[in-house]
Scaffold this motif. Structure first.
Motif: not given
Ligand code: ASP
Length: 568
Positions: A188-190, A228-230, A465-467
């Motif tokens: 669902q996300s990295p 764009l994942d950071l 995003g988050s801490q």
């Molecule tokens: N993984 C989160 C998302 O896909 C983004 C993140 O928290 O960096 O929404």
């Protein structure tokens, strides 16, 4: 050779092997014209009456020609196209590949059903407006890579056959042939992998990542999208926000030639809901929602009285525009479709109030409403969170004319850690987000605030995003408060909690939705218009007909059996 390479320096010379598609054929009494089109340009081809060349082509035939590249007579210049000053007098034409009759015309602004466009997406992508969108997407990728290199952020990829990473949706599952009964999930996300990089000691990370979320079809969402994942080691919200602003500013400038101003404004979630009724407000609209509960404190209007006695509120919006009855009926319908009981309104002209509820108003109520000035005051009463949703829609609808400025960015932060979804606590971001105050989180998780920040552009959530949590204890606690049993925590996240237990630096990150970003900048009605091969709203690909059924013998390779019939 491409058509764009034809310049004044080659005027009057013989051009050979120029290839392209027949955009259209025009016959003017024996004199035939063809517009030849390639990726970027078109040029007019002329077939002289006297020439013995047989022109036997139709739209979208792919042809190769030779001929003399000429300047047109001044009265024949077409100022609308780039090469409108020129034409080619053809002396040879070869059909490389003919074309069947087209399902739709290759031109801008066609009114063809989207499913047909998607079924023939390869033809749809021949149209200028689609080419423009996809090139803009490509330029966005390029500009991301330039700024990432400049900021010295490492591009690292992560696997896509993984164990589930929760982001609030259902997983797409992939059965394993070698381990019968077991499944991989598509990410669902990295999220967890990028955190592992931080645990391994990488200073930062980025990836242009494909993410997969199996959600009930929601407007303008895709089951697969690109972000764009950071992530930044030793990062905190300030550092991440600063970097995201640099990155977004660069993308706007390099890929779209749009200058934007940073830093972006920040508001809290509470303030956002209070003023705009939503956590993704469009700040191009200046008007804000007012809490008018006080005005109606002693009201005789029955439904308001009842709502207030149930701890409800009255929210209002005032427009100086004298909305017509027809407009008000439309707005009434709009909120009713969302579940409201209807639109309340008062019209004020020449210091006099009109409207269906005026006869029930007390004098002090009339005076308070009149003090808002000439125009229309609309209101909703009831549960605050519910009526905030209606007010958000009303605000965006009534004042949509104000939303003209190119780009209005906003950070929203201080979200509640949990959202209550039908009695179940769901993390408002994901369960790897750090609470602002761990002690408060331990005692009263439903009151805790998350170190989570969203970026909003013109009312669209562009990214989140988050801490992150960086200790195994807090991570475990969050998963417990989320409602997972110890056993579930162990089987689903035990490996991650273990990884957090070997000296994990603080870290924070972000993800920007690239499809949304490009669609918003290009003012496209849907993200499907900036994705080369999107799925329909129901998750189908009309071109390949995916997803498609699999026959029994293939299923048995995966130790699977289709049981729908048995269920019925
Ligand atoms: N993984 C989160 C998302 O896909 C983004 C993140 O928290 O960096 O929404």
């Amino acid at each position: 050779m491409r058509i764009k390479d034809l310049t004044t320096t080659v005027v009057d010379s013989n051009i050979t092997s120029l290839r392209g598609w027949v955009d259209n054929v025009r016959d003017h009494g024996g004199l035939t014209f063809i517009d030849l089109r390639d990726f970027e340009s078109t040029i007019q081809l002329v077939f002289d009456k006297e020439s013995s060349i047989e022109v036997n082509v139709k739209s979208e035939y792919y042809i190769e020609i030779s001929g003399i590249f000429k300047k047109r007579n001044s009265e024949l210049i077409n100022k609308k196209t780039l090469l409108g000053e020129f034409e080619i007098a053809v002396n040879e034409i070869t059909v490389v590949n003919p074309s069947k009759s087209l399902p739709f015309q290759i031109e801008d602004g066609i009114e063809t059903d989207e499913t047909i466009r998607l079924k023939y997406r390869y033809l749809d992508l021949r149209r200028n407006e689609m080419k423009h969108n996809i090139v803009a997407r490509s330029k966005t990728f390029k500009s991301i890579r330039t700024i990432m290199n400049k900021l010295d952020i490492l591009e690292i990829d992560t696997p896509t056959l993984i164990k589930s990473t929760p982001e609030g949706a259902k997983d797409f599952l992939v059965p394993s042939r070698k381990s019968p009964g077991s499944f991989y999930a598509l990410p669902q996300s990295p999220q967890m992998y990028k955190q592992l990089f931080m645990m391994s000691g990488f200073p930062n990370y980025y990836q242009i990542a494909k993410c997969y979320r199996d959600e009930d079809s929601r407007k303008d969402r895709q089951p697969e999208f690109t972000q764009l994942d950071l992530e930044f080691s030793n990062g905190n919200p300030e550092l991440v926000k600063k970097n995201v602003e640099i990155i977004v500013k660069h993308i706007f400038d390099e890929a779209f030639d749009i200058k934007i101003t940073t830093p972006f404004k920040t508001i809290s979630y509470q303030e956002s809901i209070k003023l705009y009724g939503t956590d993704k407000p469009d700040l191009r609209i200046a008007s804000t929602i007012s809490d008018s509960t006080e005005i109606f404190e002693n009201t005789e209007i029955k439904f308001i009285k009842e709502n207030l006695s149930n701890n409800g509120k009255v929210l209002s919006l005032h427009t100086s525009e004298l909305l017509t009855r027809k407009e008000l009926d439309r707005l009434d319908q709009l909120v009713k479709e969302m579940g409201s009981n209807g639109l309340g309104w008062f019209k004020c002209t020449d210091n006099e109030l009109t409207g269906p509820l005026v006869k029930f108003l007390k004098e002090e109520e009339i005076n308070s409403i009149l003090s808002k000035g000439s125009g229309v005051t609309i209101f909703q009463s009831g549960d605050l969170l519910e009526i905030s949703k209606y007010m958000d829609v009303l605000r965006r609808d009534i004042f949509k004319g104000e939303a003209t400025e190119a780009a209005s960015f906003l950070w929203v932060e201080d979200f509640p850690y949990f959202e209550n979804e039908g009695g179940v606590l769901q993390p408002s971001h994901h369960p790897f987000t750090a609470p602002k105050d761990s002690e408060l989180f331990k005692e009263a998780p439903d009151e805790a605030i998350a170190l989570h920040y969203d970026l909003v552009l013109n009312g669209v959530e562009l990214g989140s995003g988050s801490q992150r949590i960086n200790t195994p204890e807090i991570q475990k606690l969050v998963l417990e408060k989320w409602g997972l049993s110890n056993e579930e925590i162990d089987t689903r996240f035990g490996w991650f909690i273990e990884a957090l237990s070997y000296g994990t630096p603080q870290h924070a990150g972000f993800a920007i939705g690239i499809d949304r970003l490009v669609a918003e900048i290009l003012k496209q009605p849907s993200i499907r218009d900036v994705i080369p091969f999107p799925k329909t709203q129901s998750g189908m690909d009309p071109l390949t007909e995916a997803p498609s059924s699999i026959n029994e013998s293939e299923l048995s390779d995966y130790n699977l059996r289709y049981i729908s019939d048995e269920k019925q």
